[in-house]
Design an enzyme around this catalytic site. Structure first.
Site, mmCIF file in Angstrom:
data_model
loop_
_atom_site.group_PDB
_atom_site.id
_atom_site.type_symbol
_atom_site.label_atom_id
_atom_site.label_comp_id
_atom_site.label_asym_id
_atom_site.label_seq_id
_atom_site.Cartn_x
_atom_site.Cartn_y
_atom_site.Cartn_z
ATOM 1 N N SER A 135 18.941 -20.112 -36.516
ATOM 2 C CA SER A 135 17.548 -20.041 -36.084
ATOM 3 C C SER A 135 17.206 -18.805 -35.279
ATOM 4 O O SER A 135 16.045 -18.406 -35.231
ATOM 5 C CB SER A 135 17.199 -21.287 -35.276
ATOM 6 N N HIS B 5 15.660 -24.412 -40.965
ATOM 7 C CA HIS B 5 14.848 -23.213 -41.234
ATOM 8 C C HIS B 5 14.886 -22.786 -42.699
ATOM 9 O O HIS B 5 14.255 -21.802 -43.065
ATOM 10 C CB HIS B 5 15.306 -22.065 -40.329
ATOM 11 N N LYS C 55 8.901 -27.348 -39.618
ATOM 12 C CA LYS C 55 8.873 -25.883 -39.770
ATOM 13 C C LYS C 55 8.130 -25.534 -41.071
ATOM 14 O O LYS C 55 6.916 -25.580 -41.082
ATOM 15 C CB LYS C 55 10.289 -25.353 -39.666
HETATM 16 C C1 LIG Z 1 18.374 -25.184 -36.467
HETATM 17 C C2 LIG Z 1 17.477 -26.226 -35.862
HETATM 18 N N1 LIG Z 1 17.801 -27.513 -36.028
HETATM 19 C C3 LIG Z 1 17.031 -28.472 -35.509
HETATM 20 C C4 LIG Z 1 15.896 -28.191 -34.786
HETATM 21 C C5 LIG Z 1 15.078 -29.306 -34.202
HETATM 22 O O1 LIG Z 1 13.996 -29.536 -35.013
HETATM 23 P P1 LIG Z 1 12.644 -30.168 -34.433
HETATM 24 O O2 LIG Z 1 11.882 -29.044 -33.829
HETATM 25 O O3 LIG Z 1 11.979 -30.742 -35.628
HETATM 26 O O4 LIG Z 1 13.026 -31.187 -33.427
HETATM 27 C C6 LIG Z 1 15.526 -26.869 -34.595
HETATM 28 C C7 LIG Z 1 14.295 -26.570 -33.822
HETATM 29 O O5 LIG Z 1 13.966 -25.512 -33.473
HETATM 30 C C8 LIG Z 1 16.339 -25.854 -35.147
HETATM 31 O O6 LIG Z 1 16.032 -24.565 -34.963
#
Ligand SMILES: Cc1ncc(COP(=O)(O)O)c(C=O)c1O
Length: 450
Positions: free
Chosen positions: A245, A273, A304
């Site tokens: 991310s 992502h 996202k």
């Molecule tokens: C790689 C990754 N996994 C999980 C999440 C968590 O997702 P959510 O924002 O839907 O809670 C994020 C959030 O930024 C993320 O970047």
């Protein structure tokens, strides 16, 4: 510099100003005692000795009353002087290529709305219809009475979209990761985790109370050594983001699948992502690499590219049945509101029927990466729509973000602990809503600021 701060800070100069939120106040305090160097991670400024307070007097008064919480004030000041204080900026209007942040109209390179769906009228219409029929809230956890026909429909749609046997929808991607990891392993088990994994995977490891070994980022030789040494454990689980991310680079998924099979480990991948962006059908990097039959646990987000909120897990029916019984973040949390489930189902239809969104996005991202490299920016190993500009110190990142903001371009500064020390960056997040003209304005602003 005073004029610069006054200009951005505005006449009222309150703690909610953009500059404070971008962390420039504390950077400026440092600057007054010695300019930070321009090199990565080598800050020549002497240690700060002045106090910077970003809170109004009323809040400070409240802190004085709560003397047991006095330490928080000191800790916040310490963060401010390190350039690590975080505060929030208020956006007005829907997400999109442009928006208003703290009242200023900017081009927005700071959202994960990769396909430009968060403000799409079709999602809003689906949510409105569900709102009329079911109301705003789900009222209970899914195992009590919170699981509505909209949740069931979304899970079926997700399973079909992901070419999986079954799907489970959670209130967030964070909850999906934490709950799934902790349901798969426990004391006596081992988790092997990439050093750059998202915090939600790490928190899942902590909750599980399994042993955890962190392997250097994408280092498959190191992972194999750890697997060779992992004897005596009941179960072994490898966990990784597929598209990291903050770095925007890709996990070596074929090698990960090989290692998992060779050492009989479970493999959990987080496609947060990549869902909607990669793969012929937009299923993510597992599809891109043709590994759908070899990755038993796939987590994704609805928050996202799908433009909504929530997370999901896809895999076998047995996996989903187990999570329904054992994932604490699923069992002990109120179900996602039905209007969100309805909007997410509409988003999946759009991902399926409008592949040009992801194709155009990835083409533009490739061109932008090339251009930034040519300009001399360090973009790490980015191979996606997430493009970090690595500048080193938190102070450099925040001041660059503020300079861009003044020029009408919003790119958030990312600082430790979201990235390792010395790796502070500006995280450019390109979306299908950005035009060539928006990208040209970003390039101009960077050229002027850099
Ligand atoms: C790689 C990754 N996994 C999980 C999440 C968590 O997702 P959510 O924002 O839907 O809670 C994020 C959030 O930024 C993320 O970047």
């Amino acid at each position: 510099m005073r004029a610069f701060c006054a200009h951005v800070y505005g006449p009222s100069g309150g703690p909610r100003s953009v500059v404070a939120a971008l962390g420039v106040v504390e950077w400026w305090a440092t600057l007054r005692r010695g300019r930070p160097s321009s090199g990565n991670g080598h800050d020549t400024a002497r240690p700060a000795s002045i106090t910077v307070s970003l809170r109004p007097k009323a809040t400070l008064g409240m802190f004085a009353v709560c003397s047991v919480l006095h330490w928080i004030d000191k800790e916040l000041q310490r963060l401010a002087l390190q350039g690590l204080l975080r505060s929030r900026l208020t956006r007005t209007g829907p997400q999109g290529a442009c928006c208003k942040i703290e009242g200023k109209r900017v081009i927005n390179f700071g959202s994960n709305d990769y396909l430009g769906l968060a403000g799409d009228h079709r999602l809003a219409a689906a949510a409105r219809a569900a709102l009329r029929r079911e109301g705003a809230g789900s009222g209970a956890s899914p195992l009590v009475s919170g699981y509505s026909r909209y949740h069931r429909r979304l899970e079926r749609k997700l399973a079909a979209f992901e070419a999986a046997e079954a799907a489970l929808v959670c209130v967030s991607g964070y909850a999906a990761n934490v709950g799934t990891v902790a349901a798969l392993v426990g004391p006596g088990d081992l988790v092997l985790s990439d050093a750059h994994n998202h915090a939600s995977l790490l928190d899942g490891c902590r909750l599980s109370r399994a042993d955890v070994r962190v392997y250097p980022h994408c280092d498959m030789a190191a992972l194999e050594r750890l697997l060779q040494r992992a004897v005596g454990y009941r179960r072994r689980l490898i966990v990784t983001d597929t598209l990291f991310s903050m770095d925007g680079d890709l996990a070596p998924l074929p090698e990960l699948a090989d290692l998992a099979e060779r050492y009989q480990a479970m493999l959990l991948v987080d496609e947060a992502h990549a869902t909607g962006v990669f793969g012929q059908h937009g299923r993510g990097l597992v599809e891109f690499f043709g590994l759908e039959d070899r990755v038993p646990v796939r987590v994704g987000t609805l928050s996202k590219a799908l433009g909504c909120a929530g997370g999901f897990v896809v895999g076998s029916q047995v996996l989903v049945d187990w999570l329904v019984n054992r994932a604490r973040t699923y069992i002990f949390s109120t179900a996602m509101p039905p209007p969100i489930a309805a909007a997410a189902a509409a988003a999946i239809s759009i991902v399926r029927s409008e592949p040009h969104r992801r194709r155009q996005l990835l083409q533009r991202a490739e061109l932008l990466r090339e251009q930034l490299r040519r300009m001399g920016w360090d973009i790490g190993r980015s191979a996606s729509q997430i493009i970090p500009l690595v500048v080193g110190t938190p102070q450099r990142a925040t001041i660059l973000a503020a300079q861009l903001f003044l020029r009408g371009v919003f790119v958030p500064a990312i600082r430790p602990p979201a990235v390792p020390e010395g790796q502070s960056c500006l995280r450019i997040s390109l979306t299908a809503a950005h035009s060539d003209d928006h990208i040209a304005q970003l390039i101009d602003a960077l050229a002027a600021a850099g």
